[in-house]
Design a protein around this motif. Sequence first.
Motif, PDB file in Angstrom:
ATOM      1  N   GLU A  64       0.798  -1.228   0.000  1.00  0.00           N
ATOM      2  CA  GLU A  64       0.000   0.000   0.000  1.00  0.00           C
ATOM      3  C   GLU A  64       0.830   1.278   0.000  1.00  0.00           C
ATOM      4  OE1 GLU A  64      -3.637   2.026  -0.048  1.00  0.00           O
ATOM      5  OE2 GLU A  64      -3.311  -0.138  -0.156  1.00  0.00           O
ATOM      6  N   VAL A  65       1.905   1.360   0.811  1.00  0.00           N
ATOM      7  CA  VAL A  65       2.549   2.646   1.091  1.00  0.00           C
ATOM      8  C   VAL A  65       3.991   2.739   0.603  1.00  0.00           C
ATOM      9  CG1 VAL A  65       3.229   4.246   2.940  1.00  0.00           C
ATOM     10  CG2 VAL A  65       1.068   2.998   3.120  1.00  0.00           C
ATOM     11  N   LEU A  66       4.772   1.685   0.767  1.00  0.00           N
ATOM     12  CA  LEU A  66       6.228   1.786   0.598  1.00  0.00           C
ATOM     13  C   LEU A  66       6.731   1.432  -0.798  1.00  0.00           C
ATOM     14  CD1 LEU A  66       7.409   0.329   4.034  1.00  0.00           C
ATOM     15  CD2 LEU A  66       7.167   2.729   3.364  1.00  0.00           C
ATOM     16  N   GLY A  67       5.855   1.527  -1.793  1.00  0.00           N
ATOM     17  CA  GLY A  67       6.232   1.209  -3.161  1.00  0.00           C
ATOM     18  C   GLY A  67       7.464   1.923  -3.691  1.00  0.00           C
ATOM     19  N   PRO A  68       7.719   3.192  -3.310  1.00  0.00           N
ATOM     20  CA  PRO A  68       8.912   3.868  -3.828  1.00  0.00           C
ATOM     21  C   PRO A  68      10.221   3.180  -3.487  1.00  0.00           C
ATOM     22  CG  PRO A  68       7.365   5.481  -2.950  1.00  0.00           C
ATOM     23  CD  PRO A  68       6.824   4.124  -2.589  1.00  0.00           C
ATOM     24  N   PHE A  69      10.209   2.266  -2.513  1.00  0.00           N
ATOM     25  CA  PHE A  69      11.438   1.570  -2.129  1.00  0.00           C
ATOM     26  C   PHE A  69      11.473   0.135  -2.649  1.00  0.00           C
ATOM     27  CE2 PHE A  69      10.448   4.694   1.222  1.00  0.00           C
ATOM     28  CZ  PHE A  69      11.497   5.570   0.980  1.00  0.00           C
ATOM     29  N   MET A  70      10.552  -0.189  -3.563  1.00  0.00           N
ATOM     30  CA  MET A  70      10.471  -1.527  -4.136  1.00  0.00           C
ATOM     31  C   MET A  70      10.857  -1.482  -5.614  1.00  0.00           C
ATOM     32  SD  MET A  70       9.365  -3.440  -1.608  1.00  0.00           S
ATOM     33  CE  MET A  70       8.743  -4.925  -2.406  1.00  0.00           C
ATOM     34  N   SER A  71      11.188  -2.645  -6.162  1.00  0.00           N
ATOM     35  CA  SER A  71      11.447  -2.795  -7.596  1.00  0.00           C
ATOM     36  C   SER A  71      10.545  -3.892  -8.131  1.00  0.00           C
ATOM     37  CB  SER A  71      12.910  -3.181  -7.861  1.00  0.00           C
ATOM     38  OG  SER A  71      13.785  -2.175  -7.415  1.00  0.00           O
ATOM     39  N   GLN A  72      10.087  -3.738  -9.355  1.00  0.00           N
ATOM     40  CA  GLN A  72       9.227  -4.757  -9.945  1.00  0.00           C
ATOM     41  C   GLN A  72       9.940  -6.097  -9.940  1.00  0.00           C
ATOM     42  OE1 GLN A  72       6.776  -4.381 -13.240  1.00  0.00           O
ATOM     43  NE2 GLN A  72       6.075  -2.319 -12.773  1.00  0.00           N
ATOM     44  N   GLY A  73       9.239  -7.113  -9.480  1.00  0.00           N
ATOM     45  CA  GLY A  73       9.804  -8.450  -9.426  1.00  0.00           C
ATOM     46  C   GLY A  73      10.418  -8.824  -8.095  1.00  0.00           C
ATOM     47  N   ASP A  74      10.491  -7.875  -7.142  1.00  0.00           N
ATOM     48  CA  ASP A  74      11.015  -8.214  -5.813  1.00  0.00           C
ATOM     49  C   ASP A  74      10.193  -9.349  -5.207  1.00  0.00           C
ATOM     50  OD1 ASP A  74      12.999  -6.318  -5.854  1.00  0.00           O
ATOM     51  OD2 ASP A  74      12.034  -4.929  -4.459  1.00  0.00           O
ATOM     52  N   VAL A  75      10.896 -10.339  -4.635  1.00  0.00           N
ATOM     53  CA  VAL A  75      10.214 -11.460  -3.986  1.00  0.00           C
ATOM     54  C   VAL A  75       9.908 -11.080  -2.538  1.00  0.00           C
ATOM     55  CG1 VAL A  75      10.372 -13.884  -3.307  1.00  0.00           C
ATOM     56  CG2 VAL A  75      11.375 -13.127  -5.471  1.00  0.00           C
ATOM     57  N   LEU A  76       8.649 -11.244  -2.149  1.00  0.00           N
ATOM     58  CA  LEU A  76       8.160 -10.785  -0.858  1.00  0.00           C
ATOM     59  C   LEU A  76       8.253 -11.884   0.201  1.00  0.00           C
ATOM     60  CD1 LEU A  76       4.955  -8.935  -2.112  1.00  0.00           C
ATOM     61  CD2 LEU A  76       7.208  -7.953  -1.646  1.00  0.00           C
ATOM     62  N   GLY A  77       8.028 -11.480   1.458  1.00  0.00           N
ATOM     63  CA  GLY A  77       7.840 -12.437   2.531  1.00  0.00           C
ATOM     64  C   GLY A  77       9.002 -12.552   3.495  1.00  0.00           C
ATOM     65  N   HIS A  78       8.679 -12.566   4.795  1.00  0.00           N
ATOM     66  CA  HIS A  78       9.722 -12.666   5.810  1.00  0.00           C
ATOM     67  C   HIS A  78       9.297 -13.515   7.004  1.00  0.00           C
ATOM     68  CE1 HIS A  78       7.402  -8.974   6.856  1.00  0.00           C
ATOM     69  NE2 HIS A  78       7.516  -9.460   8.083  1.00  0.00           N
ATOM     70  N   GLU A  79       8.327 -14.422   6.809  1.00  0.00           N
ATOM     71  CA  GLU A  79       7.888 -15.311   7.893  1.00  0.00           C
ATOM     72  C   GLU A  79       7.882 -16.755   7.404  1.00  0.00           C
ATOM     73  OE1 GLU A  79       4.208 -14.073   9.654  1.00  0.00           O
ATOM     74  OE2 GLU A  79       4.936 -12.080  10.161  1.00  0.00           O
ATOM     75  N   PRO A  80       9.054 -17.314   7.054  1.00  0.00           N
ATOM     76  CA  PRO A  80       9.078 -18.652   6.467  1.00  0.00           C
ATOM     77  C   PRO A  80       9.604 -19.737   7.409  1.00  0.00           C
ATOM     78  CG  PRO A  80      11.055 -17.475   5.832  1.00  0.00           C
ATOM     79  CD  PRO A  80      10.325 -16.598   6.841  1.00  0.00           C
ATOM     80  N   MET A  81       9.230 -20.961   7.104  1.00  0.00           N
ATOM     81  CA  MET A  81       9.870 -22.124   7.701  1.00  0.00           C
ATOM     82  C   MET A  81       9.894 -23.240   6.666  1.00  0.00           C
ATOM     83  SD  MET A  81       7.184 -23.923  10.338  1.00  0.00           S
ATOM     84  CE  MET A  81       8.307 -25.307  10.576  1.00  0.00           C
ATOM     85  N   GLY A  82      10.741 -24.224   6.899  1.00  0.00           N
ATOM     86  CA  GLY A  82      10.821 -25.309   5.941  1.00  0.00           C
ATOM     87  C   GLY A  82      11.903 -26.299   6.306  1.00  0.00           C
ATOM     88  N   VAL A  83      12.435 -26.955   5.283  1.00  0.00           N
ATOM     89  CA  VAL A  83      13.413 -28.021   5.457  1.00  0.00           C
ATOM     90  C   VAL A  83      14.699 -27.638   4.734  1.00  0.00           C
ATOM     91  CG1 VAL A  83      13.913 -30.457   5.045  1.00  0.00           C
ATOM     92  CG2 VAL A  83      11.592 -29.749   5.668  1.00  0.00           C
ATOM     93  N   VAL A  84      15.824 -27.827   5.389  1.00  0.00           N
ATOM     94  CA  VAL A  84      17.119 -27.476   4.801  1.00  0.00           C
ATOM     95  C   VAL A  84      17.404 -28.390   3.610  1.00  0.00           C
ATOM     96  CG1 VAL A  84      19.595 -27.279   5.221  1.00  0.00           C
ATOM     97  CG2 VAL A  84      17.963 -26.714   7.057  1.00  0.00           C
ATOM     98  N   GLU A  85      17.715 -27.757   2.470  1.00  0.00           N
ATOM     99  CA  GLU A  85      18.084 -28.485   1.256  1.00  0.00           C
ATOM    100  C   GLU A  85      19.600 -28.585   1.094  1.00  0.00           C
ATOM    101  OE1 GLU A  85      16.329 -29.377  -2.099  1.00  0.00           O
ATOM    102  OE2 GLU A  85      14.941 -30.013  -0.531  1.00  0.00           O
TER     103      GLU A  85
END
Length: 393
Positions: free
Chosen positions: A46-67
């Motif tokens: 909504e607000v911080l678009g001026p600090f983004m670039s098209q195609g940036d991958v989002l998200g900062h709450e992940p979990m998973g399995v080490v590859e």
Amino acid sequence: MKAVTWHGKRDVRVEEVADPAIKEPTDAIIKITTTAICGSDLHLYEVLGPFMSQGDVLGHEPMGVVEEVGADVEHIRPGDRVVVPFNISCGHCHMCGMQLYAQCETTQVREHGMGAALFGYTKLYGQVPGGQAEYLRVPQAHFGPIKVPDGPADERFVYLSDVLPTSWQAVEYAEVPDGGSVTVFGLGPIGQMCARIARHRGYRVIAVDGVPERLEMARRHGIEVVDSRAADDVPDAVRGLTGGRGTDSVIDAVGMEAHGSPGAKLAQTITGFLPDAVAAPLMTQAGVDRLAALNQAIDTVRRCGVISVIGVYGGMTDPLPMLRLFDKGVTLRMGQAHVRRWIDDLMPLVTDDADPLAVMDLATHRLPLDEAPRGYEIFQKKRDGAIKVLLRP
């Protein structure tokens, strides 16, 4: 691989992007099993678009399995189940030595004068590809990832990436006295967990929101609530519940996009339509926030009380009521959560089958990664009872 990418205001897409690879000996590659949409992601939406670039991958709450792990990563290995903290910290610099991991001097984004790098969160925080994806490259993996036991559902652990340590820190910073009271403004995911943690620790909790589903979720966990739609004056309503004094502490879990503050809302809206080259410096030098929640927090806290600000703010010229703050003797504490600092406190609670913080009653929507755009829309617009959205690649 598939990933959630940013393409403009209210425009996120699931696209094919390059698979991540080990670049440094301290890297790891994680196969994501569950990831979440955070309230902070809505600021990008909504607000911080001026600090983004098209195609940036989002998200900062992940979990998973080490590859895969780099040569210098020893505490985790392929096949381990891990949660990844949202801030990227080295574990050995001066600030990490003080457990101030959100200010890690190894990953600080000095170009913009900011603290530690974050996953999936703008140029200001390093533009590191995020975790709303099938795979994630984790820098500083010799320290960051947190091993969790096999067996229980991902929902028992995924909130260790952000929601739980952020909420725990908010309560710590509130410095509620033994047997004391705290008001929580905002009952999104962070506010819900702040309220539950504070109650778990024996404090009286009064929570404020105006969304029926959020109020009902708080009520079923034993939280007193004030419906902001029904109260003519929220601080006065809280004082009415506390002998006219206000609560010992207040947690602001709302931040920059609070309802109200029409002038600041107009400024945010206008800035959002400017070209990025104009909008970015304007926001970093003259940006303003919608301060309705913070102003109410200042009115609500008792004299010589503490306000803990955990909702994200981004303005540089926000007008604070300094006379009121000074006269009341208010203490303000705030900042990004130092995730790893609080894990030892939280791990026994999330591994307890009794689920004392009710982590299994937070997510309202569980969607495949392909439906991330719908997840963002219903979360941002508070539709369909959305309080917390989990994505599963």
